[in-house]
Design a protein around this motif. Structure first.
Motif, PDB file in Angstrom:
ATOM      1  N   UNK A  81      10.322   6.941  -2.420  1.00 44.64           N
ATOM      2  CA  UNK A  81       9.774   5.569  -1.966  1.00 44.64           C
ATOM      3  C   UNK A  81       9.132   4.741  -3.329  1.00 44.64           C
ATOM      4  N   UNK A  82       8.809   5.287  -4.079  1.00 49.71           N
ATOM      5  CA  UNK A  82       8.279   4.795  -5.337  1.00 49.71           C
ATOM      6  C   UNK A  82       8.984   3.549  -5.983  1.00 49.71           C
ATOM      7  N   UNK A  83      10.163   3.532  -5.965  1.00 53.98           N
ATOM      8  CA  UNK A  83      10.786   2.070  -6.439  1.00 53.98           C
ATOM      9  C   UNK A  83      10.445   0.999  -5.424  1.00 53.98           C
ATOM     10  N   UNK A  84      10.499   1.298  -3.978  1.00 54.94           N
ATOM     11  CA  UNK A  84       9.981   0.170  -3.033  1.00 54.94           C
ATOM     12  C   UNK A  84       8.628  -0.155  -3.118  1.00 54.94           C
ATOM     13  N   UNK A  85       7.883   0.867  -3.503  1.00 55.55           N
ATOM     14  CA  UNK A  85       6.315   0.613  -3.515  1.00 55.55           C
ATOM     15  C   UNK A  85       6.055  -0.276  -4.762  1.00 55.55           C
ATOM     16  N   UNK A  86       6.799   0.237  -6.017  1.00 55.37           N
ATOM     17  CA  UNK A  86       6.538  -0.643  -7.158  1.00 55.37           C
ATOM     18  C   UNK A  86       6.775  -2.120  -6.864  1.00 55.37           C
ATOM     19  N   UNK A  87       7.977  -2.573  -6.245  1.00 58.11           N
ATOM     20  CA  UNK A  87       8.218  -3.602  -5.933  1.00 58.11           C
ATOM     21  C   UNK A  87       7.269  -4.787  -5.103  1.00 58.11           C
ATOM     22  N   UNK A  88       6.921  -3.845  -4.254  1.00 55.06           N
ATOM     23  CA  UNK A  88       5.752  -4.362  -3.314  1.00 55.06           C
ATOM     24  C   UNK A  88       4.534  -4.638  -4.060  1.00 55.06           C
ATOM     25  N   UNK A  89       4.063  -3.449  -4.832  1.00 47.70           N
ATOM     26  CA  UNK A  89       2.754  -3.911  -5.666  1.00 47.70           C
ATOM     27  C   UNK A  89       2.983  -4.982  -6.686  1.00 47.70           C
ATOM     28  N   UNK A  90       4.026  -4.929  -7.290  1.00 44.66           N
ATOM     29  CA  UNK A  90       3.975  -6.320  -8.156  1.00 44.66           C
ATOM     30  C   UNK A  90       4.200  -7.614  -7.438  1.00 44.66           C
ATOM     31  N   UNK A  91       4.754  -7.581  -6.374  1.00 44.06           N
ATOM     32  CA  UNK A  91       4.882  -8.878  -5.527  1.00 44.06           C
ATOM     33  C   UNK A  91       3.268  -9.193  -4.906  1.00 44.06           C
ATOM     34  N   UNK A 140      -2.791   0.103   1.962  1.00 43.67           N
ATOM     35  CA  UNK A 140      -3.080   1.274   2.967  1.00 43.67           C
ATOM     36  C   UNK A 140      -2.305   1.037   4.241  1.00 43.67           C
ATOM     37  N   UNK A 141      -2.179  -0.398   4.619  1.00 43.29           N
ATOM     38  CA  UNK A 141      -1.220  -0.734   5.622  1.00 43.29           C
ATOM     39  C   UNK A 141       0.212  -0.790   5.588  1.00 43.29           C
ATOM     40  N   UNK A 142       0.516  -1.367   4.454  1.00 37.69           N
ATOM     41  CA  UNK A 142       2.057  -1.414   4.190  1.00 37.69           C
ATOM     42  C   UNK A 142       2.591  -0.133   3.505  1.00 37.69           C
ATOM     43  N   UNK A 143       1.955   0.761   2.736  1.00 35.30           N
ATOM     44  CA  UNK A 143       2.083   1.730   2.223  1.00 35.30           C
ATOM     45  C   UNK A 143       2.395   2.727   3.647  1.00 35.30           C
ATOM     46  N   UNK A 144       1.553   2.829   4.502  1.00 30.22           N
ATOM     47  CA  UNK A 144       1.935   3.706   5.498  1.00 30.22           C
ATOM     48  C   UNK A 144       3.270   3.200   6.287  1.00 30.22           C
ATOM     49  N   UNK A 145       3.501   2.254   6.482  1.00 30.43           N
ATOM     50  CA  UNK A 145       4.570   1.848   6.918  1.00 30.43           C
ATOM     51  C   UNK A 145       5.890   1.929   6.166  1.00 30.43           C
TER      52      UNK A 145
END
Length: 165
Positions: A51-61, A105-110
């Motif tokens: 999930x790290x690649x998806x989380x990285x994109x989400x974090x940058x955005x 905390x919300x998005x990462x759980x999803x």
């Protein structure tokens, strides 16, 4: 005006600064939080890597579209003209981590559970305090200092090259 050598001076450096911080953060914070949530094991770590690649994109955005603008508007209310570099960095880090940790905390759980539910809201305060603590110390002690060191080295090299010309 004085330019701080530990911070980006242009858009290209800003992107590099963001990349350094976000890559370090996502690759340390996510596995630690997942380990605290599900236990530290090889299987959980390998699951986190997916999930790290998806989380990285989400974090940058989120940094560019939400945290950056919000913190940019709020921070002048807390930081004075006479406050030093370290005070400004600490407040900026605190505010950015606060905004991002609430959202993640919300998005990462999803993303981690691969479905949208009310679960992150039901466990929000327990999860958020832990997530904030992990993220704040990783940012303050690891990610931010490494990114600032990279900027300092880039600017020192640019100064040496300018003196040679």
């Amino acid at each position: 005006m004085y330019k701080e050598e530990r911070l980006p001076q242009n858009a290209k450096e800003g992107i590099l600064f963001l990349l350094i911080i976000s890559i370090i953060s996502v690759n340390t914070i996510a596995p630690i939080i997942m380990g605290l949530e599900r236990g530290f094991s090889k299987e959980n770590y390998l699951e986190t890597l997916k999930i790290i690649p998806f989380m990285w994109i989400i974090v940058v955005l989120l940094v560019r579209l939400v945290a950056g603008p919000v913190v940019g508007k709020v921070i002048p209310k807390f930081v004075g003209q006479t406050d030093g570099f370290n005070a400004r960095v600490l407040m900026n880090t605190f505010m950015n981590v606060t905004v991002l940790s609430i959202l993640l905390t919300i998005i990462g759980t999803w993303v981690g559970t691969k479905h949208i539910s009310l679960e992150p809201f039901q466990n929000f305060f327990h999860s958020w305090f832990r997530n904030f603590g992990v993220a704040f110390w990783i940012e303050l002690l690891i990610a931010q200092p490494i990114a600032r060191l990279a900027m300092k080295k880039i600017h020192a090299r640019q100064s040496r090259q300018a003196r040679m010309i």
